[in-house]
Write an enzyme that holds these catalytic residues in place. Structure first.
Site: not given
Length: 289
Positions: A67, A71, A92, A107, A135, A232
């Site tokens: 992460s 990356k 990732n 991703d 990213g 989220y």
């Protein structure tokens, strides 16, 4: 979970990383699939990155997730990177395969798997408008191009516009995708492009505060538009709340998180992650926040 002399290790490497939900996801998957593995979080300085990658082989690990902010930094130490990872310019997931370290980026795959699973959306031959050029945005853009998107409109901050245009040019030249880049400050142009789009994505951090969004309440959406936010937490951003109030399909970033992890898990183990069970646990956890 029984740890013994045969237990293999996987980890997520970043800084900071102690807050990560990845150990919960992967250890749940190890337990449910009966695989003798453990997943931990390693917060390391960049000076320790190369030796950490060597330890993947030294300890016969499944591999690691990477992460921010590493990356891009890991790429010179890998034996191979996949097409998607090369296009994105970021990794990732690292897989230990026969003593070789292979870099993947799951991703973008996770994002479109989420849209397919929760909204029955396929990006092939579709027009996309995406806010952001970081990213997450780049992973989505590259995967959309690989998956056959008809047109991709990118809106990023003026300060990063030339860099975004250069990246878009690279992706376009390698995939044949039609990509245009615009300043995100131009709300009228965003409106114009969204009205002829099939998918509208917020891939910025605007909305994490639960109050802000790039567009405004008077923004118009075409019928049948699919909308997604990579955020989220909060579970429903002001952006998602607005589009749902107009009766449109919309998903947040939790599915992307789950399915990028599921892809990594399968690359490491050859087993399918019990995604539905884990999704229910994640949804319960984040809906309450």
């Amino acid at each position: 979970m029984q740890i013994d002399g045969y237990t293999r290790l996987a980890a997520v490497v970043a800084t900071p990383i102690k807050h990560s939900i990845s150990p919960f996801i992967h250890n749940y998957a190890f337990e449910k699939t009966g695989i003798n593995g453990v997943y931990v979080a390693w917060d390391i300085p960049e000076s320790e990155l190369q030796v950490t990658l060597k330890n993947i082989m030294r300890y016969d690990m499944f591999g690691i997730n990477i992460s921010m902010p590493y990356k891009q930094a890991v790429i010179p130490y890998l034996d191979e990177v996949t097409k998607a990872a090369d296009l994105i310019g970021a990794v990732n997931t690292i897989v230990n395969r026969d003593g070789r370290l292979i870099g993947y980026n799951t991703d973008g795959f996770g994002f479109f798997k989420s849209l397919g699973t929760f909204a029955d959306f396929d990006v092939a031959d579709k027009v996309i408008t995406i806010l952001g050029g970081g990213g997450a945005a780049t992973a989505i853009i590259a995967q959309a191009a690989i998956n056959g998107a008809k047109k991709i409109n990118i809106f990023n901050q003026t300060a990063f516009l030339e860099e975004t245009k250069e990246k878009a040019k690279q992706i376009s030249s390698k995939t044949g995708a039609a990509i245009e880049v615009f300043p995100v400050e131009d709300l009228n142009m965003i409106q114009k492009k969204v009205l002829v789009s099939d998918l509208f994505v917020n891939a910025t951090n605007v909305g994490m505060d639960g109050k802000s969004m790039i567009i405004n309440d008077s923004f118009e959406f075409p019928p049948n538009l699919m909308v997604a936010d990579v955020i989220y937490q909060p579970f429903e951003t002001p952006f998602l709340r607005l589009v749902r109030s107009r009766g449109l399909k919309a998903v947040n970033g939790l599915g992307m998180l789950l399915f990028q992890a599921a892809a990594a898990f399968e690359l490491w183990t050859g087993k399918e992650m019990p995604s539905q069970e884990i999704w229910q646990a994640l949804e319960k956890k984040y809906k309450s926040k």
